[in-house]
Design an enzyme around this catalytic site. Structure first.
Site, PDB file in Angstrom:
ATOM      1  N   TYR A   1      41.213  32.076  46.671  1.00 35.29           N
ATOM      2  CA  TYR A   1      41.730  32.852  45.541  1.00 35.29           C
ATOM      3  C   TYR A   1      40.584  33.528  44.786  1.00 35.29           C
ATOM      4  O   TYR A   1      40.648  34.725  44.468  1.00 35.29           O
ATOM      5  CB  TYR A   1      42.516  31.931  44.621  1.00 35.29           C
TER       6      TYR A   1
ATOM      7  N   SER B   1      42.198  38.603  37.971  1.00 36.04           N
ATOM      8  CA  SER B   1      42.309  37.301  37.331  1.00 36.04           C
ATOM      9  C   SER B   1      41.001  37.040  36.619  1.00 36.04           C
ATOM     10  O   SER B   1      39.971  37.649  36.940  1.00 36.04           O
ATOM     11  CB  SER B   1      42.533  36.218  38.397  1.00 36.04           C
TER      12      SER B   1
END
Length: 262
Positions: free
Chosen positions: A157, A144
């Site tokens: 995350y 990401s």
């Protein structure tokens, strides 16, 4: 278009969102594909049939739980038994929770680390011996932009995705002389079900409306002011599996509309 006839790809977390888009790309390129993830059984079977009709390969489903290392290993072994090899692994499975650090649920921290980061280790560990034996393999870790930069309220995350980037670099060095590449794709925001679900939580955490979250949070750092699409990510993944990309390894490649360039 990359020709993957005869190759087999496992795509984790591929019953929806980015993973399903990636699996569709691999199936269209002729690869055998192992779908993986949770969801309604009828919907998963419908998706499997759709992808199965796209190319020369076959598409099967394995419901291995990405928090269970023994199930992950069994999935890889089952794919080898079914197709003779696992040539490509795409570690895409992911979950998200948005919360201030002092309120972050401990069980959600553990789950996010397990699914987003630890599962990638277990898949790679199980698949690499076969790749080494055949002298060819492609490992793609869907990290990401949050594997490169941070945002508030996403501690688990961001931690997991940074870990995935570190794993990518280490594995790339270890397998560099075995015909195997290992790269991370680092998307910006894609309007998937995962992202849509976090919009209300982000709105609550920041005291904003949901439209403001989309405009002023999700796309604020994407200079193109456009969401990344799953089709674009599939194209990047197929390129990294092609012969012309054999010297691209250990890279964390942003596909983020300029987010991490600033």
């Amino acid at each position: 278009m990359t020709d993957l006839n005869g190759k087999t790809a496992i795509v984790t977390g591929s019953t929806s969102g980015i993973g399903l888009g990636l699996a569709r790309g691999f199936a269209s390129a002729g690869a055998n594909v192992v779908l993986n993830g949770f969801g309604d059984a009828a919907e998963i079977e419908a998706a499997r049939r759709e992808l199965d009709a796209l190319g020369a390969g076959r598409v099967i489903y394995d419901g291995a739980d990405m928090t269970k290392p023994d199930q992950i290993e069994a999935m890889v072994n089952s794919a080898v038994a079914e197709f003779g090899a696992v040539d490509i692994v795409v570690n895409n499975a992911g979950v998200q929770t948005v919360s201030p650090i002092e309120e972050f649920p401990k069980d959600r921290w553990d789950m996010i680390i397990d699914i987003n980061m630890n599962s990638a280790f277990h898949v790679v560990r199980a698949a690499v011996p076969g790749m080494k034996a055949r002298g060819w393999g492609r490992i793609l870790n869907i990290a990401s932009a949050h594997g490169l930069v941070a945002s508030p309220f996403k501690s688990a995350y961001v931690t997991a995705k940074h870990g995935v980037v570190g794993l990518t670099k280490t594995v790339a060095l270890e397998v560099a002389e075995n015909g195997i590449t290992c790269n991370a794709i680092c998307p910006g925001y894609v309007l998937t079900p995962l992202v849509e679900k976090q919009i209300p939580d982000t709105a609550k955490a920041r005291g904003m409306t949901e439209d403001e979250v989309k405009r002023d949070v999700l796309l604020a750092a994407q200079w193109t002011k456009k969401f990344v699409t799953v089709e674009q990510l599939a194209g990047v993944a197929l390129f990294l599996c092609s012969d012309v990309a054999e010297n691209i390894t250990g890279v964390a490649l942003p596909v983020d509309g300029g987010w991490t360039a600033a």
